[in-house]
Design a protein around this motif. Sequence first.
Motif, PDB file in Angstrom:
ATOM      1  N   PHE A   1      -0.394  10.508   2.244  1.00 16.63           N
ATOM      2  CA  PHE A   1      -0.335  11.687   3.107  1.00 16.63           C
ATOM      3  C   PHE A   1       0.801  12.622   2.694  1.00 16.63           C
ATOM      4  O   PHE A   1       1.845  12.190   2.223  1.00 16.63           O
TER       5      PHE A   1
ATOM      6  N   SER B   1       0.826  -1.201   0.000  1.00 14.55           N
ATOM      7  CA  SER B   1       0.000   0.000   0.000  1.00 14.55           C
ATOM      8  C   SER B   1       0.867   1.260   0.000  1.00 14.55           C
ATOM      9  O   SER B   1       1.536   1.576   0.983  1.00 14.55           O
TER      10      SER B   1
ATOM     11  N   MET C   1       0.159   4.312   0.350  1.00 18.32           N
ATOM     12  CA  MET C   1      -0.173   5.200   1.481  1.00 18.32           C
ATOM     13  C   MET C   1       0.601   4.811   2.735  1.00 18.32           C
ATOM     14  O   MET C   1       0.931   5.659   3.564  1.00 18.32           O
ATOM     15  N   SER C   2       0.892   3.522   2.885  1.00 17.41           N
ATOM     16  CA  SER C   2       1.562   3.034   4.092  1.00 17.41           C
ATOM     17  C   SER C   2       3.072   3.231   4.075  1.00 17.41           C
ATOM     18  O   SER C   2       3.704   3.211   5.125  1.00 17.41           O
ATOM     19  N   PHE C   3       3.669   3.384   2.885  1.00 18.97           N
ATOM     20  CA  PHE C   3       5.136   3.431   2.870  1.00 18.97           C
ATOM     21  C   PHE C   3       5.734   4.670   2.199  1.00 18.97           C
ATOM     22  O   PHE C   3       6.950   4.763   2.062  1.00 18.97           O
ATOM     23  N   ILE C   4       4.874   5.610   1.773  1.00 16.75           N
ATOM     24  CA  ILE C   4       5.391   6.858   1.172  1.00 16.75           C
ATOM     25  C   ILE C   4       4.763   8.065   1.858  1.00 16.75           C
ATOM     26  O   ILE C   4       3.569   8.068   2.137  1.00 16.75           O
TER      27      ILE C   4
END
Lengths: 272, 272
Positions: free
Chosen positions: B151, B113, B115-118
Amino acid sequence: MEEQLIILKLGGSLITDKSKAFTAREKVIARLGREIKSALRVIAEEKTSTKIVIGHGSGSFGHTMAAKYRTQEGIINSKSIPGFPLVSDVAIEINRIVTKNFLKVGLRAVSFSPMSFILTSGQKVKNCFLFPIIQALNLGFIPVIYGDVIFDQKQGFCIFSGEKTLNLLAKNLRNKFKKIRIIYLGETDGVYDKKGKTITKITLKSFNKFEKMIGGSHSTDVTGGMLHKVNESLEMASRYNIDSIIISGLVHGNLKEVLLGKLISGTTITNG
Amino acid sequence: MEEQLIILKLGGSLITDKSKAFTAREKVIARLGREIKSALRVIAEEKTSTKIVIGHGSGSFGHTMAAKYRTQEGIINSKSIPGFPLVSDVAIEINRIVTKNFLKVGLRAVSFSPMSFILTSGQKVKNCFLFPIIQALNLGFIPVIYGDVIFDQKQGFCIFSGEKTLNLLAKNLRNKFKKIRIIYLGETDGVYDKKGKTITKITLKSFNKFEKMIGGSHSTDVTGGMLHKVNESLEMASRYNIDSIIISGLVHGNLKEVLLGKLISGTTITNG
């Protein structure tokens, strides 16, 4: 500093059907979502700053398959590597059901993938990436994580329970909040003693007395059932002074009450 | 050092139905999966070390909704924050369909995902966490990423296309591989000139000549359509000397051929 962080743990056996593999208890999930929504409305009126992060187990989705491939042990035989993507898939699948039900009742739930932001070595956290989750909390979203399979530098990969990911968050976020509360929702009114009566309080000191009576929650729970939950909670209490309460998610209204700080029947795990 | 990394970009308009929102072209996805599987069998016989990472757009899943909430611009009005979890949800939804189809044909696909790693700041990458993806590649898995909402420290959040995430990977992995190839699969035989003929080669130098004839791929593509793809590819070519080829994913066999290094009709974007 923010007022309060509530860490909500939803047991895998609460949100899935034990008797039918790959079946979610969607009515339970939706009701819990409505209770959170309803509590948040009261909290908003009180104008206290409360943030919520939610994690859930994978119950009859993940455990059967993870047990089959012994994913917890990493790469141990020729089936380990082909099995990994399948276990990863079902872990996401139950998370999709939870997240979709939460969105339906109007919660601002956003899903984060533990495999994407945590790396372990010998099953211990080696690195993690929490900026996006912190940003999500800052903006008032409800991050939702799940019991997952993640990569491990020593054994290839392992299972990382929802509890572990939430405790990692608690540990790393504890300086950003005045107060952190951990709420575990299972199928029982907390931890039972031999007579089936709720033990109201467990501390590191009293744990020896109770350890033998706490079994795994059910046979295919590859993360160790109730004992795992109590152990994880004791670590949070003793190392970081963060209390946990274990309550029943089957009793209607329980979750809303506890979110609003009311006393309800359950087991508190505390430092003393 | 590993032999070769193949970065496969699947256009959102190729894998979803433009005429029907939230409808995936599952037959196309499954066929592409089979072509990859078939190519990997040949590669395995040749005993060359080839790793594959796949990213896809969200097509009619993400773009309509992202356009409605103007998610690309971040927090701009009272609908931005409630809209974010919904756009996030549909981005994951199309990824689920892609991953499931790939698993069905026997690919060892694991989904990450973005969103989870960037984390971005002003839409530029501020931090990222690539250890798990690197570990996945090392173990022979096929990481699958997707166009996502992520984010952002300045504007709250933004859209981060599948191309951007794959280029971030190419940039960070380029020292681990002797060769990196980027393959973009769309609905056309590469980039067309005014007469509808395939432009066989685009370089930074020749780009000015072509820029005006390259439009957005379709009106609701919030990441900019073909022009975005060409721009991202030019950056990879000029900064890191990594070539991209844009080909049609609708022509049966195209993907298998190109994976095996055969010449097929399309547009190569190169440094010169």
